[in-house]
Design an enzyme around this catalytic site. Structure first.
Site, mmCIF file in Angstrom:
data_model
loop_
_atom_site.group_PDB
_atom_site.id
_atom_site.type_symbol
_atom_site.label_atom_id
_atom_site.label_comp_id
_atom_site.label_asym_id
_atom_site.label_seq_id
_atom_site.Cartn_x
_atom_site.Cartn_y
_atom_site.Cartn_z
ATOM 1 C CB THR A 12 -0.910 0.000 1.251
ATOM 2 O OG1 THR A 12 -1.592 -1.252 1.295
ATOM 3 C CG2 THR A 12 -1.917 1.116 1.207
ATOM 4 C CD GLU A 128 6.184 13.707 10.060
ATOM 5 O OE1 GLU A 128 6.987 14.618 10.250
ATOM 6 O OE2 GLU A 128 5.305 13.393 10.899
ATOM 7 C CE LYS A 204 0.206 4.725 14.236
ATOM 8 N NZ LYS A 204 -1.183 4.563 13.794
HETATM 9 N N1 HSE Z 1 -3.057 0.629 11.240
HETATM 10 C C1 HSE Z 1 -2.671 1.990 11.406
HETATM 11 C C2 HSE Z 1 -3.896 2.781 11.782
HETATM 12 C C3 HSE Z 1 -2.091 2.508 10.113
HETATM 13 O O1 HSE Z 1 -5.000 2.256 11.666
HETATM 14 O O2 HSE Z 1 -3.766 3.901 12.216
HETATM 15 C C4 HSE Z 1 -1.215 3.683 10.289
HETATM 16 O O3 HSE Z 1 -0.253 3.507 11.243
#
Ligand code: HSE
Length: 425
Positions: A12, A128, A204
């Protein structure tokens, strides 16, 4: 100047990167002074059909084709996974190639080590796209908050879980239907467990904490609760009190310590975060000087995530033109203790199921009174199967007080703590 790119992964995000490089080649050259060219891609599955771009570079499954290729200056790792990606990135850095990756699991767990390796080899390591997909939050934190003291970074940082919650709340989809739709749309990780259990958001949040507070937390430092146990009733009851339920990552200073948590939170319908729907993400930054800033945008998906990879690539190109590569993406470093449960204070949404008998409410309120937790709103819905559902909003209470309630309820008969979420403010 021509800069050669080697791509690990052409799924992707990888395909999106090639499309932007091809479609916007002139603009990229004008802005960076360099021509960025994909020279090779390495993939796991050579037979997968790939469309949407001109394939003017070889695709093989041998990493050496990129790692030993002197015409490749930048390695882009967009294949995911941790161990193999770690090995590839490490070897690329040691071969003095710049690396751009979207791999949050890897950066959250071994980013510091890789950043040191990049620094020793005088090359760039940028990521990023690892946080909030198309939302340019890391570069903003490192370049626009350099001088501010951040007190909180918080937000919706998993597109899949936000998509599921939105579809459940707005369109009445079941959890399973909404998850399937998110997977079909390409938002979810290959194993969506990390999305719905909160671990993707936790990775994150670890990276956001690096940039915002200069700390290097590990997964065990993050309190993680996902959305898998959320029910329609929780969502409806929260709505009744004027709140949406959102999976938030919240890292905030409490005194000299830092609290780092991923969990469903109630967010007032009046708060901008409550309007962030579907796969969109938003990161709210509170700084002593700036006040509050929110960055909003697509948190997943092909082209938005690819745009963040392109931001990294063009930054490397600019650094090469200026002869300044090798500066770490994040240079902020400090020690902060983790907040104690007694320091983690918030208003709460609490759901208790209790045998629908005389005096039940009295005993519940007694338990909360003993833990010094005070209700602001209380609602009882009609009993089902001999049980009543008590939904309460409370005044501010700490995690330590909630731990007291958990233990008390666990040890009592005929009462069950069905849900407990913080109210975000
Ligand atoms: N699986 C992650 C989400 C994709 O749904 O945010 C981006 O990190």
């Amino acid at each position: 100047m021509e800069i050669g790119i080697g791509l690990f992964g052409l799924g992707t995000v990888g395909s999106g990167v090639v499309k932007i490089l091809q479609q916007n080649a002139n603009q990229i050259t004008q802005r960076t002074g360099s021509h960025l060219v994909v020279r090779h891609a390495v993939v796991h599955n050579l037979n997968k059909p790939r469309t949407g771009f001109t394939q003017d570079f070889p695709i093989t499954d041998n990493p050496e084709d990129i790692l030993s290729n002197d015409d490749i200056q930048i390695v882009v790792e967009v294949m995911g996974g941790v161990d193999y990606a770690y090995d590839i990135i490490k070897r690329a850095l040691m071969a003095k190639k710049h690396v751009v990756t979207a791999n949050k699991d890897l950066i959250a767990s071994r980013g510091q080590e890789l950043a040191e390796l990049a620094n020793q080899n005088g090359v760039d390591l940028y990521y990023e796209a690892a946080v909030a997909g198309g939302v340019p939050i890391l570069r903003t934190l490192s370049s626009s908050f350099t001088a501010d003291e951040i007190s909180r970074v918080a937000g919706i940082i998993n597109g899949t879980s936000n998509f599921i919650l939105t579809q459940m709340a707005a369109n009445g989809l079941t959890y399973a239907e909404a998850l399937k739709l998110a997977q079909d749309k390409g938002f979810a990780e290959s194993d969506p467990t990390n999305d719905v259990e909160g671990f993707d958001a936790a990775y994150k949040l670890i990276i956001l904490s690096n940039f915002s507070f200069g700390v290097q937390p590990v997964m065990d430092d993050v309190t993680v609760t996902g959305i898998a146990n959320l029910t329609d009733s929780d969502i409806n009851d929260a709505h009744g009190f004027g709140y949406a339920i959102k999976l938030l990552g919240v890292a905030q200073r409490v005194g000299d310590a830092l609290s780092i948590e991923v969990a469903p939170h109630l967010v007032s319908f009046n708060h901008p975060l409550a309007t962030v729907n579907n796969e969109n993400n938003a990161v709210l930054v509170n700084g002593e000087s700036v006040g509050e800033v929110m960055l909003y945008g697509p948190g997943a998906g092909e082209m938005p995530t690819a745009n963040s990879v392109l931001s990294d690539l063009t930054n490397v190109a600019t650094n090469l033109a200026l002869n300044t590569p090798g500066r770490p993406f994040n240079t902020f470093n400090q020690d902060l203790d983790l907040a104690k449960p007694s320091q983690r204070v918030a208003r709460r949404f609490i759901v208790v199921e209790v045998a629908d008998t005389p005096g039940a409410m009295y005993s519940v309120t007694g338990m909360f009174a003993s833990a010094k937790i005070s209700f602001t709103d209380l609602k009882q819905t009609p009993a089902k199967n001999g049980f009543a559902r008590l939904v309460a909003l409370t005044h501010a209470a700490s995690d330590a007080q909630l731990n007291v309630i958990r233990t008390t309820i666990r040890n009592a008969d005929g009462i069950n703590l069905a849900a407990e979420y913080k109210i975000f403010s």
